[in-house]
Design a protein around this motif. Sequence first.
Motif, PDB file in Angstrom:
ATOM      1  N   GLY A   2       0.874  -1.297   0.093  1.00  0.00           N
ATOM      2  CA  GLY A   2       0.093  -0.018  -0.072  1.00  0.00           C
ATOM      3  C   GLY A   2       1.005   1.207  -0.001  1.00  0.00           C
ATOM      4  O   GLY A   2       0.517   2.261  -0.614  1.00  0.00           O
ATOM      5  N   LEU A   3       2.128   1.212   0.625  1.00  0.00           N
ATOM      6  CA  LEU A   3       2.857   2.307   0.872  1.00  0.00           C
ATOM      7  C   LEU A   3       3.429   2.774  -0.757  1.00  0.00           C
ATOM      8  O   LEU A   3       3.534   3.820  -1.079  1.00  0.00           O
ATOM      9  N   ILE A   4       3.792   1.486  -1.055  1.00  0.00           N
ATOM     10  CA  ILE A   4       4.456   1.671  -2.461  1.00  0.00           C
ATOM     11  C   ILE A   4       3.429   2.256  -3.493  1.00  0.00           C
ATOM     12  O   ILE A   4       3.777   3.335  -4.505  1.00  0.00           O
ATOM     13  N   SER A   5       2.196   1.862  -3.559  1.00  0.00           N
ATOM     14  CA  SER A   5       1.276   2.403  -4.327  1.00  0.00           C
ATOM     15  C   SER A   5       1.112   3.864  -4.112  1.00  0.00           C
ATOM     16  O   SER A   5       0.695   4.694  -5.068  1.00  0.00           O
ATOM     17  N   LEU A   6       0.978   4.188  -3.064  1.00  0.00           N
ATOM     18  CA  LEU A   6       0.739   5.481  -2.383  1.00  0.00           C
ATOM     19  C   LEU A   6       1.633   6.561  -2.795  1.00  0.00           C
ATOM     20  O   LEU A   6       1.575   7.583  -3.444  1.00  0.00           O
ATOM     21  N   LEU A   7       3.119   6.030  -2.718  1.00  0.00           N
ATOM     22  CA  LEU A   7       4.104   6.746  -2.950  1.00  0.00           C
ATOM     23  C   LEU A   7       4.074   6.858  -4.854  1.00  0.00           C
ATOM     24  O   LEU A   7       4.440   7.997  -5.363  1.00  0.00           O
ATOM     25  N   TRP A   8       3.879   5.813  -5.424  1.00  0.00           N
ATOM     26  CA  TRP A   8       3.885   5.832  -6.731  1.00  0.00           C
ATOM     27  C   TRP A   8       2.701   6.707  -7.073  1.00  0.00           C
ATOM     28  O   TRP A   8       2.630   7.560  -8.312  1.00  0.00           O
ATOM     29  N   GLY A   9       1.397   6.787  -6.702  1.00  0.00           N
ATOM     30  CA  GLY A   9       0.528   7.636  -7.086  1.00  0.00           C
ATOM     31  C   GLY A   9       0.666   9.058  -6.992  1.00  0.00           C
ATOM     32  O   GLY A   9       0.376   9.937  -7.912  1.00  0.00           O
ATOM     33  N   VAL A  10       1.544   9.446  -5.846  1.00  0.00           N
ATOM     34  CA  VAL A  10       1.891  10.825  -5.726  1.00  0.00           C
ATOM     35  C   VAL A  10       2.778  11.148  -6.674  1.00  0.00           C
ATOM     36  O   VAL A  10       2.764  12.376  -7.310  1.00  0.00           O
ATOM     37  N   GLY A  11       3.947  10.540  -7.221  1.00  0.00           N
ATOM     38  CA  GLY A  11       4.740  10.610  -8.052  1.00  0.00           C
ATOM     39  C   GLY A  11       3.945  10.877  -9.400  1.00  0.00           C
ATOM     40  O   GLY A  11       4.367  11.830 -10.352  1.00  0.00           O
ATOM     41  N   MET A  12       2.901   9.828  -9.669  1.00  0.00           N
ATOM     42  CA  MET A  12       2.237   9.989 -11.047  1.00  0.00           C
ATOM     43  C   MET A  12       1.183  11.304 -11.062  1.00  0.00           C
ATOM     44  O   MET A  12       1.047  11.900 -11.952  1.00  0.00           O
ATOM     45  N   ALA A  39      -2.200   1.381  -9.819  1.00  0.00           N
ATOM     46  CA  ALA A  39      -3.605   1.140  -9.298  1.00  0.00           C
ATOM     47  C   ALA A  39      -3.693  -0.324  -9.120  1.00  0.00           C
ATOM     48  O   ALA A  39      -4.102  -0.794  -8.230  1.00  0.00           O
ATOM     49  N   ILE A  40      -2.796  -0.987  -9.914  1.00  0.00           N
ATOM     50  CA  ILE A  40      -2.795  -2.555  -9.804  1.00  0.00           C
ATOM     51  C   ILE A  40      -2.081  -2.934  -8.359  1.00  0.00           C
ATOM     52  O   ILE A  40      -2.613  -3.795  -7.707  1.00  0.00           O
ATOM     53  N   LEU A  41      -0.991  -2.230  -8.095  1.00  0.00           N
ATOM     54  CA  LEU A  41      -0.481  -2.442  -6.785  1.00  0.00           C
ATOM     55  C   LEU A  41      -1.172  -2.061  -5.424  1.00  0.00           C
ATOM     56  O   LEU A  41      -1.176  -2.825  -4.641  1.00  0.00           O
ATOM     57  N   ILE A  44      -3.952  -4.632  -5.210  1.00  0.00           N
ATOM     58  CA  ILE A  44      -3.317  -6.017  -4.573  1.00  0.00           C
ATOM     59  C   ILE A  44      -3.035  -5.890  -3.150  1.00  0.00           C
ATOM     60  O   ILE A  44      -3.335  -6.730  -2.324  1.00  0.00           O
ATOM     61  N   GLY A  45      -2.578  -4.533  -2.994  1.00  0.00           N
ATOM     62  CA  GLY A  45      -2.414  -4.323  -1.459  1.00  0.00           C
ATOM     63  C   GLY A  45      -3.419  -4.150  -0.617  1.00  0.00           C
ATOM     64  O   GLY A  45      -3.524  -4.865   0.438  1.00  0.00           O
ATOM     65  N   PHE A  46      -4.632  -3.668  -1.250  1.00  0.00           N
ATOM     66  CA  PHE A  46      -5.975  -3.826  -0.784  1.00  0.00           C
ATOM     67  C   PHE A  46      -6.573  -5.182  -0.432  1.00  0.00           C
ATOM     68  O   PHE A  46      -7.037  -5.453   0.674  1.00  0.00           O
ATOM     69  N   ALA A  47      -6.261  -5.923  -1.259  1.00  0.00           N
ATOM     70  CA  ALA A  47      -6.849  -7.365  -1.172  1.00  0.00           C
ATOM     71  C   ALA A  47      -6.020  -8.060  -0.406  1.00  0.00           C
ATOM     72  O   ALA A  47      -6.578  -9.179   0.330  1.00  0.00           O
ATOM     73  N   LEU A  48      -4.727  -7.987  -0.095  1.00  0.00           N
ATOM     74  CA  LEU A  48      -3.951  -8.676   0.852  1.00  0.00           C
ATOM     75  C   LEU A  48      -3.718  -8.115   2.210  1.00  0.00           C
ATOM     76  O   LEU A  48      -3.132  -8.852   2.997  1.00  0.00           O
ATOM     77  N   THR A  49      -4.284  -6.967   2.462  1.00  0.00           N
ATOM     78  CA  THR A  49      -3.843  -6.449   3.565  1.00  0.00           C
ATOM     79  C   THR A  49      -5.385  -6.547   4.497  1.00  0.00           C
ATOM     80  O   THR A  49      -6.409  -6.695   4.217  1.00  0.00           O
ATOM     81  N   ARG A  50      -5.128  -6.695   6.012  1.00  0.00           N
ATOM     82  CA  ARG A  50      -6.157  -6.894   6.762  1.00  0.00           C
ATOM     83  C   ARG A  50      -7.024  -5.547   6.832  1.00  0.00           C
ATOM     84  O   ARG A  50      -6.457  -4.507   6.521  1.00  0.00           O
ATOM     85  N   ARG A  51      -8.380  -5.632   7.150  1.00  0.00           N
ATOM     86  CA  ARG A  51      -9.195  -4.321   7.106  1.00  0.00           C
ATOM     87  C   ARG A  51      -8.596  -3.326   7.903  1.00  0.00           C
ATOM     88  O   ARG A  51      -9.012  -1.946   7.472  1.00  0.00           O
ATOM     89  N   GLU A  52      -8.029  -3.492   9.033  1.00  0.00           N
ATOM     90  CA  GLU A  52      -7.695  -2.347   9.875  1.00  0.00           C
ATOM     91  C   GLU A  52      -6.388  -1.520   9.098  1.00  0.00           C
ATOM     92  O   GLU A  52      -6.258  -0.387   9.398  1.00  0.00           O
TER      93      GLU A  52
END
Length: 82
Positions: A2-12, A39-41, A44-52
């Motif tokens: 999720g952190l990678i996706s967030l940083l990637w999103g800010v860069g994009m 978005a794919i990352l 995947i992070g959303f699907a594999l991470t616990r709800r909290e």
Amino acid sequence: MGLISLLWGVGMLLWMLLALIPLLGAMNWLVIPFAAFGAILGAIGFALTRRENRGRAKAGLVINLVVIVVAVIRLHLGGGLF
């Protein structure tokens, strides 16, 4: 992931803002696939991470999807997307 996706999103997001400058709109052709990868990352992070702990993955996914939508609209307005 999720952190990678967030940083990637800010860069994009920054790259997409640069592509909003006139005569640089063709950069959106590069922004869209890279944001789709982010978005794919995020998905995947959303699907594999616990709800909290899904906040970063959800934020990354949303940012990347917003970047894709704005880039497609920009391409459409500029005549680069038919």
